[in-house]
Design a protein around this motif. Structure first.
Motif, PDB file in Angstrom:
ATOM      1  N   SER A  38       9.420   0.962   1.252  1.00 16.16           N
ATOM      2  CA  SER A  38       7.633   0.512   1.106  1.00 16.16           C
ATOM      3  C   SER A  38       7.228   1.681   1.954  1.00 16.16           C
ATOM      4  O   SER A  38       7.898   1.928   2.665  1.00 16.16           O
ATOM      5  N   ALA A  39       5.590   1.277   1.832  1.00 18.45           N
ATOM      6  CA  ALA A  39       4.748   2.056   2.848  1.00 18.45           C
ATOM      7  C   ALA A  39       3.988   1.620   3.517  1.00 18.45           C
ATOM      8  O   ALA A  39       3.219   0.822   1.895  1.00 18.45           O
ATOM      9  N   ALA A  40       3.442   1.503   3.996  1.00 21.95           N
ATOM     10  CA  ALA A  40       2.532   0.756   4.517  1.00 21.95           C
ATOM     11  C   ALA A  40       0.506   1.869   3.673  1.00 21.95           C
ATOM     12  O   ALA A  40      -0.362   0.716   3.948  1.00 21.95           O
ATOM     13  N   SER A  41       0.926   2.853   3.595  1.00 24.93           N
ATOM     14  CA  SER A  41      -0.454   3.189   2.746  1.00 24.93           C
ATOM     15  C   SER A  41       0.673   4.676   2.271  1.00 24.93           C
ATOM     16  O   SER A  41       1.538   5.131   2.324  1.00 24.93           O
ATOM     17  N   LEU A  42      -0.597   5.160   1.122  1.00 23.56           N
ATOM     18  CA  LEU A  42       0.138   6.493   0.433  1.00 23.56           C
ATOM     19  C   LEU A  42      -1.364   7.074   0.016  1.00 23.56           C
ATOM     20  O   LEU A  42      -2.098   6.552   0.001  1.00 23.56           O
ATOM     21  N   PRO A  43      -1.206   8.647   0.282  1.00 25.40           N
ATOM     22  CA  PRO A  43      -2.439   9.648   0.099  1.00 25.40           C
ATOM     23  C   PRO A  43      -3.523   8.955  -1.255  1.00 25.40           C
ATOM     24  O   PRO A  43      -2.840   8.666  -2.242  1.00 25.40           O
ATOM     25  N   PHE A  44      -4.448   9.374  -1.017  1.00 27.04           N
ATOM     26  CA  PHE A  44      -5.513   8.575  -1.207  1.00 27.04           C
ATOM     27  C   PHE A  44      -5.297   7.436  -2.207  1.00 27.04           C
ATOM     28  O   PHE A  44      -6.146   6.600  -3.103  1.00 27.04           O
ATOM     29  N   GLY A  45      -4.781   6.080  -1.123  1.00 28.42           N
ATOM     30  CA  GLY A  45      -4.300   5.005  -1.675  1.00 28.42           C
ATOM     31  C   GLY A  45      -3.772   4.766  -3.109  1.00 28.42           C
ATOM     32  O   GLY A  45      -3.420   3.405  -3.516  1.00 28.42           O
ATOM     33  N   VAL A  46      -3.055   6.027  -3.636  1.00 27.89           N
ATOM     34  CA  VAL A  46      -2.583   5.446  -5.021  1.00 27.89           C
ATOM     35  C   VAL A  46      -1.260   3.905  -5.277  1.00 27.89           C
ATOM     36  O   VAL A  46      -0.579   4.399  -3.270  1.00 27.89           O
ATOM     37  N   ALA A  47      -0.826   4.170  -5.638  1.00 25.69           N
ATOM     38  CA  ALA A  47       0.006   2.783  -5.940  1.00 25.69           C
ATOM     39  C   ALA A  47       1.580   3.011  -5.136  1.00 25.69           C
ATOM     40  O   ALA A  47       2.331   2.334  -4.881  1.00 25.69           O
ATOM     41  N   VAL A  48       1.782   4.351  -6.396  1.00 22.35           N
ATOM     42  CA  VAL A  48       3.643   4.503  -6.226  1.00 22.35           C
ATOM     43  C   VAL A  48       3.554   6.417  -5.716  1.00 22.35           C
ATOM     44  O   VAL A  48       2.076   7.428  -5.868  1.00 22.35           O
ATOM     45  N   ILE A  51      -3.598   6.554  -9.947  1.00 23.71           N
ATOM     46  CA  ILE A  51      -3.704   5.158 -10.049  1.00 23.71           C
ATOM     47  C   ILE A  51      -3.308   4.312  -9.074  1.00 23.71           C
ATOM     48  O   ILE A  51      -2.615   4.976  -8.111  1.00 23.71           O
ATOM     49  N   LYS A  52      -4.391   2.912  -8.020  1.00 29.75           N
ATOM     50  CA  LYS A  52      -5.036   3.361  -6.488  1.00 29.75           C
ATOM     51  C   LYS A  52      -3.711   1.029  -6.416  1.00 29.75           C
ATOM     52  O   LYS A  52      -4.526   0.867  -7.666  1.00 29.75           O
ATOM     53  N   GLY A  53      -3.963   1.201  -5.280  1.00 32.05           N
ATOM     54  CA  GLY A  53      -3.573  -0.596  -5.241  1.00 32.05           C
ATOM     55  C   GLY A  53      -2.365  -0.566  -4.580  1.00 32.05           C
ATOM     56  O   GLY A  53      -2.330   0.517  -3.820  1.00 32.05           O
ATOM     57  N   LYS A  54      -2.184  -1.803  -3.966  1.00 30.09           N
ATOM     58  CA  LYS A  54      -1.236  -1.534  -2.768  1.00 30.09           C
ATOM     59  C   LYS A  54      -0.553  -3.618  -3.478  1.00 30.09           C
ATOM     60  O   LYS A  54      -0.884  -4.902  -3.784  1.00 30.09           O
ATOM     61  N   LEU A  55       0.989  -2.829  -3.825  1.00 25.63           N
ATOM     62  CA  LEU A  55       1.489  -3.840  -3.922  1.00 25.63           C
ATOM     63  C   LEU A  55       1.848  -5.159  -3.276  1.00 25.63           C
ATOM     64  O   LEU A  55       1.967  -5.094  -2.393  1.00 25.63           O
ATOM     65  N   GLY A  56       1.544  -6.412  -3.562  1.00 29.49           N
ATOM     66  CA  GLY A  56       1.697  -7.698  -2.474  1.00 29.49           C
ATOM     67  C   GLY A  56      -0.089  -8.188  -2.963  1.00 29.49           C
ATOM     68  O   GLY A  56      -0.030  -9.335  -1.717  1.00 29.49           O
ATOM     69  N   ALA A  57      -1.222  -7.167  -2.569  1.00 27.67           N
ATOM     70  CA  ALA A  57      -2.408  -7.310  -2.256  1.00 27.67           C
ATOM     71  C   ALA A  57      -3.326  -7.137  -3.807  1.00 27.67           C
ATOM     72  O   ALA A  57      -3.207  -9.029  -4.071  1.00 27.67           O
ATOM     73  N   ASP A  58      -3.591  -6.511  -3.890  1.00 24.50           N
ATOM     74  CA  ASP A  58      -4.261  -6.754  -5.225  1.00 24.50           C
ATOM     75  C   ASP A  58      -3.649  -5.672  -7.027  1.00 24.50           C
ATOM     76  O   ASP A  58      -4.173  -5.013  -7.610  1.00 24.50           O
ATOM     77  N   MET A  59      -2.459  -5.641  -6.718  1.00 25.00           N
ATOM     78  CA  MET A  59      -1.347  -4.878  -8.071  1.00 25.00           C
ATOM     79  C   MET A  59      -0.243  -6.257  -7.833  1.00 25.00           C
ATOM     80  O   MET A  59       0.454  -6.178  -6.965  1.00 25.00           O
ATOM     81  N   ASP A  60       0.126  -6.067  -9.105  1.00 26.06           N
ATOM     82  CA  ASP A  60       1.178  -6.848  -9.229  1.00 26.06           C
ATOM     83  C   ASP A  60       2.376  -6.118  -9.755  1.00 26.06           C
ATOM     84  O   ASP A  60       2.247  -5.306  -9.752  1.00 26.06           O
ATOM     85  N   ILE A  61       3.734  -6.751  -9.944  1.00 29.39           N
ATOM     86  CA  ILE A  61       4.662  -5.972 -10.439  1.00 29.39           C
ATOM     87  C   ILE A  61       4.883  -5.176 -11.584  1.00 29.39           C
ATOM     88  O   ILE A  61       5.085  -3.362 -11.725  1.00 29.39           O
ATOM     89  N   ASP A  62       4.538  -5.498 -12.934  1.00 28.30           N
ATOM     90  CA  ASP A  62       4.186  -4.616 -13.935  1.00 28.30           C
ATOM     91  C   ASP A  62       3.369  -3.853 -13.966  1.00 28.30           C
ATOM     92  O   ASP A  62       3.200  -2.449 -14.345  1.00 28.30           O
ATOM     93  N   ALA A  63       1.562  -3.595 -12.814  1.00 26.48           N
ATOM     94  CA  ALA A  63       0.641  -2.674 -12.652  1.00 26.48           C
ATOM     95  C   ALA A  63       1.676  -1.363 -11.665  1.00 26.48           C
ATOM     96  O   ALA A  63       1.734  -0.432 -11.677  1.00 26.48           O
ATOM     97  N   GLY A  64       2.576  -1.832 -11.290  1.00 20.18           N
ATOM     98  CA  GLY A  64       2.993  -0.999 -10.138  1.00 20.18           C
ATOM     99  C   GLY A  64       4.204  -0.294 -10.829  1.00 20.18           C
ATOM    100  O   GLY A  64       4.298   0.859 -10.999  1.00 20.18           O
ATOM    101  N   ALA A  65       4.581  -1.555 -11.995  1.00 22.60           N
ATOM    102  CA  ALA A  65       6.258  -0.189 -12.321  1.00 22.60           C
ATOM    103  C   ALA A  65       5.228   1.025 -13.339  1.00 22.60           C
ATOM    104  O   ALA A  65       5.724   1.780 -13.875  1.00 22.60           O
ATOM    105  N   ALA A  66       4.298   0.423 -13.916  1.00 22.00           N
ATOM    106  CA  ALA A  66       3.282   0.425 -14.861  1.00 22.00           C
ATOM    107  C   ALA A  66       3.015   2.446 -14.463  1.00 22.00           C
ATOM    108  O   ALA A  66       2.850   3.681 -14.449  1.00 22.00           O
ATOM    109  N   ALA A  67       2.438   2.181 -13.388  1.00 21.91           N
ATOM    110  CA  ALA A  67       2.391   3.297 -11.954  1.00 21.91           C
ATOM    111  C   ALA A  67       3.442   4.471 -11.235  1.00 21.91           C
ATOM    112  O   ALA A  67       3.585   5.776 -11.447  1.00 21.91           O
ATOM    113  N   ALA A  68       4.758   3.688 -11.734  1.00 19.87           N
ATOM    114  CA  ALA A  68       6.008   4.479 -11.361  1.00 19.87           C
ATOM    115  C   ALA A  68       6.097   4.949 -12.864  1.00 19.87           C
ATOM    116  O   ALA A  68       6.772   6.624 -12.489  1.00 19.87           O
ATOM    117  N   ARG A  69       5.508   5.019 -13.982  1.00 21.95           N
ATOM    118  CA  ARG A  69       6.425   5.534 -15.278  1.00 21.95           C
ATOM    119  C   ARG A  69       5.159   6.657 -15.142  1.00 21.95           C
ATOM    120  O   ARG A  69       5.824   7.846 -15.318  1.00 21.95           O
TER     121      ARG A  69
END
Length: 153
Positions: free
Chosen positions: A134-144, A49-67
């Protein structure tokens, strides 16, 4: 089926096999009655699950990635417990990293996806201390990515 896995099934979750490490580290380390689980990246049956919060991913999608990270954490914990996840006494701490823009400030809302899942799945055993950064980037471009500490019997 274990008590915890029965509860997970009620939530529509089946624990996958524990993900293999992606680099030179072990997936977990047990010391005494604590299991330290290495960071689990946001992934599901469809892949990362890839993406950057505040750019191309919203909070709900980020929370799903965290789940999704939380599910992987429990899969690793089950492996650490020799398959008996009911040895879990409690979730001690989660540390969540959110791939986000410099001006994004809702990391806690994203990591709530993991925290809320742990409580829903484990009840009071799932209540934990936590960091959400916050992280400026994560491995493989993942969201969380989330790491965890668990107490086991």
């Amino acid at each position: 089926m274990s008590v915890i896995e029965t509860r997970l099934a009620e939530l529509g979750v089946t624990l996958p096999d524990a993900p293999a490490p992606a680099a030179n580290y072990v997936p977990f380390v047990q010391t005494g009655n604590l299991v330290h689980v290495s960071g689990q990246i946001s992934a599901n049956a469809d892949g990362m699950i890839k993406g950057k919060l505040g750019a191309d991913m919203d909070i709900d999608a980020g929370a799903a990635a965290a789940r999704a990270c939380a599910v992987s954490l429990l899969a690793q914990l089950k492996a650490a417990c020799g398959g008996d996840i009911d040895r879990l006494v409690r979730v001690v701490k989660l540390v969540g990293f959110v791939n986000s823009t410099a001006d994004f400030g809702d990391q806690p809302k994203v990591i709530n996806g993991a925290s809320d899942f742990m409580v829903a799945a484990l009840g009071d055993k799932g209540r934990h201390a936590r960091s959400a950064v916050s992280a400026a980037s994560l491995p493989f471009g993942v969201a969380v990515e989330i790491e965890g500490i668990f107490e086991i019997a």
